[in-house]
Design a protein around this motif. Structure first.
Motif, PDB file in Angstrom:
ATOM      1  N   SER A   1       0.828  -1.199   0.000  1.00  0.00           N
ATOM      2  CA  SER A   1       0.000   0.000   0.000  1.00  0.00           C
ATOM      3  C   SER A   1       0.866   1.254   0.000  1.00  0.00           C
ATOM      4  CB  SER A   1      -0.921   0.009   1.226  1.00  0.00           C
ATOM      5  OG  SER A   1      -1.808  -1.093   1.187  1.00  0.00           O
ATOM      6  N   GLU A   2       1.950   1.235   0.771  1.00  0.00           N
ATOM      7  CA  GLU A   2       2.853   2.380   0.817  1.00  0.00           C
ATOM      8  C   GLU A   2       3.522   2.590  -0.541  1.00  0.00           C
ATOM      9  OE1 GLU A   2       5.516   1.516   3.958  1.00  0.00           O
ATOM     10  OE2 GLU A   2       4.116   2.066   5.561  1.00  0.00           O
ATOM     11  N   THR A   3       3.881   1.498  -1.198  1.00  0.00           N
ATOM     12  CA  THR A   3       4.519   1.600  -2.504  1.00  0.00           C
ATOM     13  C   THR A   3       3.581   2.212  -3.524  1.00  0.00           C
ATOM     14  OG1 THR A   3       5.897  -0.337  -2.047  1.00  0.00           O
ATOM     15  CG2 THR A   3       5.634   0.296  -4.348  1.00  0.00           C
ATOM     16  N   ILE A   4       2.338   1.752  -3.543  1.00  0.00           N
ATOM     17  CA  ILE A   4       1.347   2.277  -4.483  1.00  0.00           C
ATOM     18  C   ILE A   4       1.089   3.754  -4.217  1.00  0.00           C
ATOM     19  CG2 ILE A   4      -1.054   2.115  -5.210  1.00  0.00           C
ATOM     20  CD1 ILE A   4      -0.866  -0.903  -4.545  1.00  0.00           C
ATOM     21  N   GLU A   5       0.955   4.108  -2.946  1.00  0.00           N
ATOM     22  CA  GLU A   5       0.705   5.500  -2.589  1.00  0.00           C
ATOM     23  C   GLU A   5       1.879   6.390  -2.985  1.00  0.00           C
ATOM     24  OE1 GLU A   5      -1.240   8.806  -1.386  1.00  0.00           O
ATOM     25  OE2 GLU A   5      -2.037   6.769  -1.623  1.00  0.00           O
ATOM     26  N   TYR A   6       3.088   5.888  -2.791  1.00  0.00           N
ATOM     27  CA  TYR A   6       4.264   6.680  -3.158  1.00  0.00           C
ATOM     28  C   TYR A   6       4.318   6.919  -4.665  1.00  0.00           C
ATOM     29  CZ  TYR A   6       9.083   8.130  -3.861  1.00  0.00           C
ATOM     30  OH  TYR A   6      10.200   8.828  -4.239  1.00  0.00           O
TER      31      TYR A   6
ATOM     32  N   LEU B   1       8.905  14.339  -1.027  1.00  0.00           N
ATOM     33  CA  LEU B   1       8.774  12.929  -1.388  1.00  0.00           C
ATOM     34  C   LEU B   1       9.879  12.073  -0.783  1.00  0.00           C
ATOM     35  CD1 LEU B   1       7.755  13.087  -5.164  1.00  0.00           C
ATOM     36  CD2 LEU B   1       6.314  12.525  -3.203  1.00  0.00           C
ATOM     37  N   ARG B   2      10.753  12.677   0.008  1.00  0.00           N
ATOM     38  CA  ARG B   2      11.825  11.895   0.628  1.00  0.00           C
ATOM     39  C   ARG B   2      11.209  10.849   1.537  1.00  0.00           C
ATOM     40  NH1 ARG B   2      17.211  12.701   0.927  1.00  0.00           N
ATOM     41  NH2 ARG B   2      16.979  14.799   0.011  1.00  0.00           N
TER      42      ARG B   2
ATOM     43  N   GLY C   1      11.448   6.840   3.732  1.00  0.00           N
ATOM     44  CA  GLY C   1      12.156   6.295   4.880  1.00  0.00           C
ATOM     45  C   GLY C   1      13.615   5.994   4.626  1.00  0.00           C
ATOM     46  N   GLU C   2      13.971   5.673   3.374  1.00  0.00           N
ATOM     47  CA  GLU C   2      15.356   5.375   3.054  1.00  0.00           C
ATOM     48  C   GLU C   2      16.205   6.638   2.921  1.00  0.00           C
ATOM     49  OE1 GLU C   2      15.507   2.961  -0.420  1.00  0.00           O
ATOM     50  OE2 GLU C   2      14.145   1.446   0.373  1.00  0.00           O
ATOM     51  N   GLY C   3      15.565   7.810   3.073  1.00  0.00           N
ATOM     52  CA  GLY C   3      16.295   9.064   3.009  1.00  0.00           C
ATOM     53  C   GLY C   3      16.575   9.559   1.612  1.00  0.00           C
ATOM     54  N   ILE C   4      15.845   9.042   0.607  1.00  0.00           N
ATOM     55  CA  ILE C   4      16.064   9.434  -0.778  1.00  0.00           C
ATOM     56  C   ILE C   4      14.724   9.732  -1.450  1.00  0.00           C
ATOM     57  CG2 ILE C   4      18.170   8.058  -1.027  1.00  0.00           C
ATOM     58  CD1 ILE C   4      16.488   5.955  -2.498  1.00  0.00           C
ATOM     59  N   VAL C   5      14.802  10.488  -2.540  1.00  0.00           N
ATOM     60  CA  VAL C   5      13.648  10.653  -3.427  1.00  0.00           C
ATOM     61  C   VAL C   5      13.842   9.651  -4.554  1.00  0.00           C
ATOM     62  CG1 VAL C   5      12.365  12.205  -4.927  1.00  0.00           C
ATOM     63  CG2 VAL C   5      13.451  13.097  -2.855  1.00  0.00           C
ATOM     64  N   ASP C   6      13.044   8.601  -4.552  1.00  0.00           N
ATOM     65  CA  ASP C   6      13.227   7.488  -5.490  1.00  0.00           C
ATOM     66  C   ASP C   6      12.359   7.703  -6.726  1.00  0.00           C
ATOM     67  OD1 ASP C   6      13.983   5.153  -6.635  1.00  0.00           O
ATOM     68  OD2 ASP C   6      13.087   3.828  -5.132  1.00  0.00           O
ATOM     69  N   PHE C   7      13.014   7.996  -7.848  1.00  0.00           N
ATOM     70  CA  PHE C   7      12.279   8.211  -9.105  1.00  0.00           C
ATOM     71  C   PHE C   7      12.020   6.857  -9.765  1.00  0.00           C
ATOM     72  CE2 PHE C   7      14.324  12.249  -8.303  1.00  0.00           C
ATOM     73  CZ  PHE C   7      13.343  13.171  -8.621  1.00  0.00           C
ATOM     74  N   VAL C   8      10.954   6.206  -9.314  1.00  0.00           N
ATOM     75  CA  VAL C   8      10.663   4.843  -9.766  1.00  0.00           C
ATOM     76  C   VAL C   8       9.855   4.817 -11.061  1.00  0.00           C
ATOM     77  CG1 VAL C   8      10.864   3.729  -7.515  1.00  0.00           C
ATOM     78  CG2 VAL C   8       8.713   4.841  -8.156  1.00  0.00           C
ATOM     79  N   ASN C   9       9.985   5.854 -11.853  1.00  0.00           N
ATOM     80  CA  ASN C   9       9.384   5.904 -13.181  1.00  0.00           C
ATOM     81  C   ASN C   9      10.400   6.585 -14.098  1.00  0.00           C
ATOM     82  OD1 ASN C   9       7.968   6.695 -15.559  1.00  0.00           O
ATOM     83  ND2 ASN C   9       6.023   6.580 -14.456  1.00  0.00           N
ATOM     84  N   THR C  10      11.055   5.807 -14.923  1.00  0.00           N
ATOM     85  CA  THR C  10      12.131   6.343 -15.754  1.00  0.00           C
ATOM     86  C   THR C  10      11.643   7.420 -16.706  1.00  0.00           C
ATOM     87  OG1 THR C  10      13.437   4.309 -15.639  1.00  0.00           O
ATOM     88  CG2 THR C  10      13.822   5.738 -17.533  1.00  0.00           C
ATOM     89  N   TYR C  11      10.465   7.248 -17.279  1.00  0.00           N
ATOM     90  CA  TYR C  11       9.958   8.218 -18.247  1.00  0.00           C
ATOM     91  C   TYR C  11       9.682   9.569 -17.584  1.00  0.00           C
ATOM     92  CZ  TYR C  11       9.463   3.985 -20.968  1.00  0.00           C
ATOM     93  OH  TYR C  11       9.729   2.814 -21.626  1.00  0.00           O
TER      94      TYR C  11
END
Length: 337
Positions: free
Chosen positions: A169-174, A206-207, A209-219
């Motif tokens: 759920s957290e992944t989808i929300e992010y 958007l930072r 828990g891992e302390g990063i802004v993870d751009f999980v969409n390359t496009y």
């Protein structure tokens, strides 16, 4: 140099062999809940920080093997599955070949990456479409519809507080928040984009828990950095190669190539187009994508120049009809099976 059907066959065999070894490691990590490679970074004084965190999904550890992150491991392993699927003649029996395929698919599944599984389905659909296997195409289209329904369902499901579902759920929300905020930033400079430090500073909300802004969409990431112009160029890198490979089919046999080598490269270009929607363009992913670009260019060059080497059958051994076409009578020395 990659010039002949034998060269492409050797690459496919090497990829299948490497993929089988990595699959064994990934499956063992999943079953034992033991990340084999994680302690090695500390042993050699390599502090990679948050990327070394061990992640779980539905109570199962997401296997990473020698890769930094589980999604990257699954992404890279899909290419080995496509390669192995086109070298049936390299195995003494069909059972051995099916066994290797099962091992590789299990390896792709071990990191529990939905994007990689979808990419695997798209890649196989591309292979059979390229080789024009109508029955299998129909089956894969039905499978694709099931996958689409699954992803829509996952994307629309309400949040839950159950521990087993919390991470999903957290992944989808992010991902939803990333897309919303990304489009807001994209609208500020849609034509040419902005520098990465500027974008990162404005998206600190958007930072995670891992302390990063993870751009999980390359496009989205490409669009933010280079705007519409850069995104079109990025898509064109895939689109032009896929188009030329598609139009190359009538010339394959004349140049001494069977459909297998081209189908493998075609699938290796189609799958990332889908998988990059769900992952960032970092670590080993760019290396593998650019290597596939080079492989497609080598294939296009070899076929267009019409190389038909006489040493292929003797050098490789048993005939491999899936990677090459049989020689005309009297043209080559016959090699017995």
């Amino acid at each position: 140099m990659i010039r002949t059907p034998a060269d492409f066959r050797r690459i496919a065999v090497a990829l299948a062999g490497a993929g089988s070894m990595i699959s064994v490691v990934l499956i063992a990590e999943l079953l034992l809940h033991w990340p084999f490679y994680r302690p090695m970074y500390g042993t050699f004084g390599l502090d990679l920080g948050s990327p070394l965190a061990v992640k779980f999904r539905e109570g199962n550890m997401r296997a990473t093997g020698p890769f930094i992150e589980a999604t990257i491991a699954a992404f890279c392993l899909t290419f080995t599955v496509f390669a192995a699927s086109q070298i049936r003649s390299a195995f003494t029996t069909k059972l051995f070949h099916l066994g290797l395929m099962a091992l590789l698919v299990a390896g792709v599944a071990a990191p529990q990456s939905r994007g990689a599984l979808l990419g695997l389905a798209v890649g196989f659909a591309a292979i059979y479409l390229y080789r024009r296997s109508q029955t299998v195409i129909a089956t894969l289209l039905v499978g694709a519809a099931v996958f689409a329904a699954f992803f829509v369902t996952v994307g629309l499901q309400p949040e839950t507080t159950a521990p087993a579902d919390m991470h999903s759920s957290e992944t989808i929300e992010y991902r939803k928040r990333l897309m919303t905020r990304g489009m807001e930033e994209f609208a500020k400079s849609p034509l040419t984009g902005d520098t990465f430090p500027n974008i990162l500073s404005r998206m600190q909300d958007l930072r995670q828990g891992e302390g990063i802004v993870d751009f999980v969409n390359t496009y989205l990431w490409v669009a933010l950095l280079s705007g519409v112009l850069g995104l079109l160029l990025f898509l064109a890198a895939f689109g032009t190669r896929l188009f030329h490979l598609w139009t190359l089919r009538p010339r394959l046999r004349k140049a001494g190539f069977g459909p297998g080598a081209a189908a493998f490269v075609f699938a290796s270009l189609c799958a990332p187009v889908v998988m990059l929607i769900f992952t960032s363009f970092g670590a080993r992913i760019p290396m593998l994508v650019f290597a596939t670009f080079g492989l497609s260019t080598a294939l296009l060059t070899a076929v267009r120049k019409g190389r038909r080497p006489r040493e292929v059958f003797v050098a490789v051994g048993p005939a491999a009809p899936d990677m090459r076409v049989p020689p005309r009578a009297g043209s080559f020395t016959r090699v017995s099976e």
